[in-house]
Design a protein around this motif. Structure first.
Motif, PDB file in Angstrom:
ATOM      1  N   MET A  49       0.872  -1.272  -0.095  1.00  0.00           N
ATOM      2  CA  MET A  49       0.002   0.484   0.098  1.00  0.00           C
ATOM      3  C   MET A  49       1.135   1.531   0.266  1.00  0.00           C
ATOM      4  N   ASN A  50       0.943   2.050  -1.083  1.00  0.00           N
ATOM      5  CA  ASN A  50       1.168   3.549  -0.688  1.00  0.00           C
ATOM      6  C   ASN A  50       0.799   4.666   0.487  1.00  0.00           C
ATOM      7  N   GLN A  51       1.538   5.668   0.445  1.00  0.00           N
ATOM      8  CA  GLN A  51       1.267   6.279   1.994  1.00  0.00           C
ATOM      9  C   GLN A  51       0.533   7.330   2.200  1.00  0.00           C
ATOM     10  N   LEU A  52      -0.637   7.415   0.665  1.00  0.00           N
ATOM     11  CA  LEU A  52      -2.071   7.990   0.793  1.00  0.00           C
ATOM     12  C   LEU A  52      -2.952   6.981   1.633  1.00  0.00           C
ATOM     13  N   GLY A  53      -2.566   5.619   0.663  1.00  0.00           N
ATOM     14  CA  GLY A  53      -3.529   4.483   1.334  1.00  0.00           C
ATOM     15  C   GLY A  53      -2.828   4.088   3.087  1.00  0.00           C
ATOM     16  N   ASP A  54      -1.621   4.521   3.641  1.00  0.00           N
ATOM     17  CA  ASP A  54      -1.611   4.017   4.556  1.00  0.00           C
ATOM     18  C   ASP A  54      -2.450   5.381   5.614  1.00  0.00           C
ATOM     19  N   GLU A  55      -2.038   6.460   4.826  1.00  0.00           N
ATOM     20  CA  GLU A  55      -2.343   7.476   5.765  1.00  0.00           C
ATOM     21  C   GLU A  55      -4.647   7.818   5.691  1.00  0.00           C
ATOM     22  N   LEU A  56      -4.536   7.384   5.011  1.00  0.00           N
ATOM     23  CA  LEU A  56      -6.471   7.011   4.678  1.00  0.00           C
ATOM     24  C   LEU A  56      -7.154   6.194   5.908  1.00  0.00           C
ATOM     25  N   HIS A  57      -5.948   4.866   5.543  1.00  0.00           N
ATOM     26  CA  HIS A  57      -6.467   4.182   6.529  1.00  0.00           C
ATOM     27  C   HIS A  57      -7.030   4.229   8.110  1.00  0.00           C
ATOM     28  N   ALA A  58      -5.463   4.900   8.159  1.00  0.00           N
ATOM     29  CA  ALA A  58      -5.057   5.169   9.770  1.00  0.00           C
ATOM     30  C   ALA A  58      -6.351   6.116  10.418  1.00  0.00           C
TER      31      ALA A  58
END
Length: 74
Positions: free
Chosen positions: A1-10
């Protein structure tokens, strides 16, 4: 997963933990900030293009097309 996806899910995970009465549905995110929740998807024109919706399973949907005044196309 990319950084945006990680931040979004967090962000969505934190919101769901604080709002456990909102089961299922989709959490709505604009510019990395949760701005709402809906029990189900509705017409795309109710969202701005570029807004994200994340369902309980973690699937990410993006509002696309349209414009800020008339809402997204899809």
């Amino acid at each position: 997963m990319n950084q945006l996806g990680d931040e979004l899910h967090a962000s969505v995970g934190q919101w769901r933990a604080r709002n456990q009465e909102r089961r299922g549905g989709v959490v709505l995110v604009w510019e990395a900030q949760v701005y709402g929740w809906k029990n189900c998807f509705r017409d795309a024109v109710h969202e701005r293009p570029g807004a994200y919706a994340v369902d309980e399973a973690g699937h990410v949907f993006v509002a696309e097309g349209g414009d800020d005044d008339n809402g997204a196309k899809c």
